[in-house]
Scaffold this active site. Sequence first.
Site, PDB file in Angstrom:
ATOM      1  CG  ASP A 172       1.474  -9.236   3.428  1.00 44.16           C
ATOM      2  OD1 ASP A 172       2.550  -8.689   3.682  1.00 44.16           O
ATOM      3  OD2 ASP A 172       0.428  -9.008   4.041  1.00 44.16           O
ATOM      4  CD  GLU A 192       3.358  -9.471   8.966  1.00 44.80           C
ATOM      5  OE1 GLU A 192       2.418  -9.260   9.747  1.00 44.80           O
ATOM      6  OE2 GLU A 192       3.727  -8.667   8.088  1.00 44.80           O
ATOM      7  CG  ASP A 228       5.541  -5.818   7.711  1.00 45.14           C
ATOM      8  OD1 ASP A 228       4.895  -6.533   6.927  1.00 45.14           O
ATOM      9  OD2 ASP A 228       5.023  -5.254   8.693  1.00 45.14           O
ATOM     10  CB  ILE A 264       2.034  -5.419   2.555  1.00 42.88           C
ATOM     11  CG1 ILE A 264       2.356  -5.614   1.071  1.00 42.88           C
ATOM     12  CG2 ILE A 264       0.995  -4.314   2.704  1.00 42.88           C
ATOM     13  CD1 ILE A 264       1.137  -5.897   0.208  1.00 42.88           C
ATOM     14  CG  ASP A 265       4.057  -1.912   8.618  1.00 45.83           C
ATOM     15  OD1 ASP A 265       3.298  -2.574   9.342  1.00 45.83           O
ATOM     16  OD2 ASP A 265       4.621  -0.862   9.000  1.00 45.83           O
ATOM     17  CB  THR A 301      -2.342  -5.937   5.499  1.00 45.92           C
ATOM     18  OG1 THR A 301      -2.697  -6.178   6.859  1.00 45.92           O
ATOM     19  CG2 THR A 301      -0.990  -6.554   5.235  1.00 45.92           C
ATOM     20  CG  ASP A 344       4.920  -4.582  12.709  1.00 46.26           C
ATOM     21  OD1 ASP A 344       4.770  -4.633  11.475  1.00 46.26           O
ATOM     22  OD2 ASP A 344       4.262  -5.285  13.506  1.00 46.26           O
TER      23      ASP A 344
END
Length: 417
Positions: free
Chosen positions: A110, A133, A198, A200-201, A203, A359
């Site tokens: 992330d 994020e 984002d 890493i959407d 996770t 998101d």
Amino acid sequence: MGLRSTNPADHCSSRRPRTISIFSRLVLCSTLLLGVSFILKTRPHLLPFLPHLSHTPPPYIHPATMSYQQERYIAELAVQRATLLTQKVFNEKAKGTVSKDDKSPVTIGDFGAQALIIQAIRKNFPNDEIVAEEEASTLREDKALSTEIWRLVKDIKLEDSESDNLLGGPLPSEEAMLDIIDQGKSAGGPKGRIWALDPIDGTKGFLRGGQYAVCLGLIEDGDVKAGAIGCPNLPVNDSETLSSGIGAEQTSGAGKGVLFSAIQGVGSISRPLSNGALAESSSISMRPVPDIAQAVFCEGVEAAHSAQGDNAAVAQLLGITSPSVRLDSQAKYCSIARGAGDIYLRLPVKKDYQEKIWDHAAGDLIVREAGGQVSDIYGQRLDFSKGRTLAANKGVVAAPKAIHDQVIDAVKTVLKL
């Protein structure tokens, strides 16, 4: 006064130049006419070699197709480079997690992916704002974690040097990495150019080896203009229908890894993820659904993110008997956009919960440009002008335009709206 000559030879010599001049002109004109005639007769054969001889006007290019092309290009390259890091983190099993306010896990990938993508945005669009994020405060307090992220990030690069240089090349130092991570603190809002990121959407999907996505969308004056999403674990084949097992144990490998993107008013495309320059793309679109009872609907894996009982009730009301396909992240948007599924439901779990713009921004555009419609549970378009959240909306419903109203009616019935 002199005497006029009476010699006939003198008169002939005075007329000779004019006679020669007229003759030369006739020869020149004849030569030109023969040349033009030759060109007209041989024109079809010469065109492949002399394209400037063609009088066919160049194709008209609508201004919309030129707008945001560079933004999409940079977004695609930035997302593609970031997926190299996320795959490296997963394959090395260096998946440390730290606590966050919303209790969702945050991986080393992330932070690293956010640094790489923000670097690319800053290099190419230095005046744009960024809503991201993550923030680096945790890393500044945990030197070991920061050092581990830097170890993984510092050597990440695209194999095509021209593409990698366009993104800014390698990050210069660990401290620079932390500073770049902290440049995603924009409050968002209705004015200006704002990137929603984002890194890493999904996770949890990433940690379990399921579906996750690296997502980046450009919002201008509250409207999403361009977006890119990298899904390392989705199949490259656009015609492969969603299966029940796609949400788990889908690690990257041969035949996996897709990069989706869209520009407002231009359409959506997909291409295989690569390690270098962008691969060849193809247009994608949602598939027709003549019988809604045969539709494939998908939802999130985590019950905390979507009311799965209400989703099932909506499906039942629509006559859909097949079980839902559950997968994490904006891979759901991408899957229905290319016709691997049909309906995406994210019905609210809590009345006061507000969805985050990162998101949904890129996925919302990709679905709409593929022929779909995205709204909240009331049928209203998602409003990205309210800041860092979709404060004006509740839930998400995405479906082909032809059946979207029918799905919304079922949602309203189930939720008693």
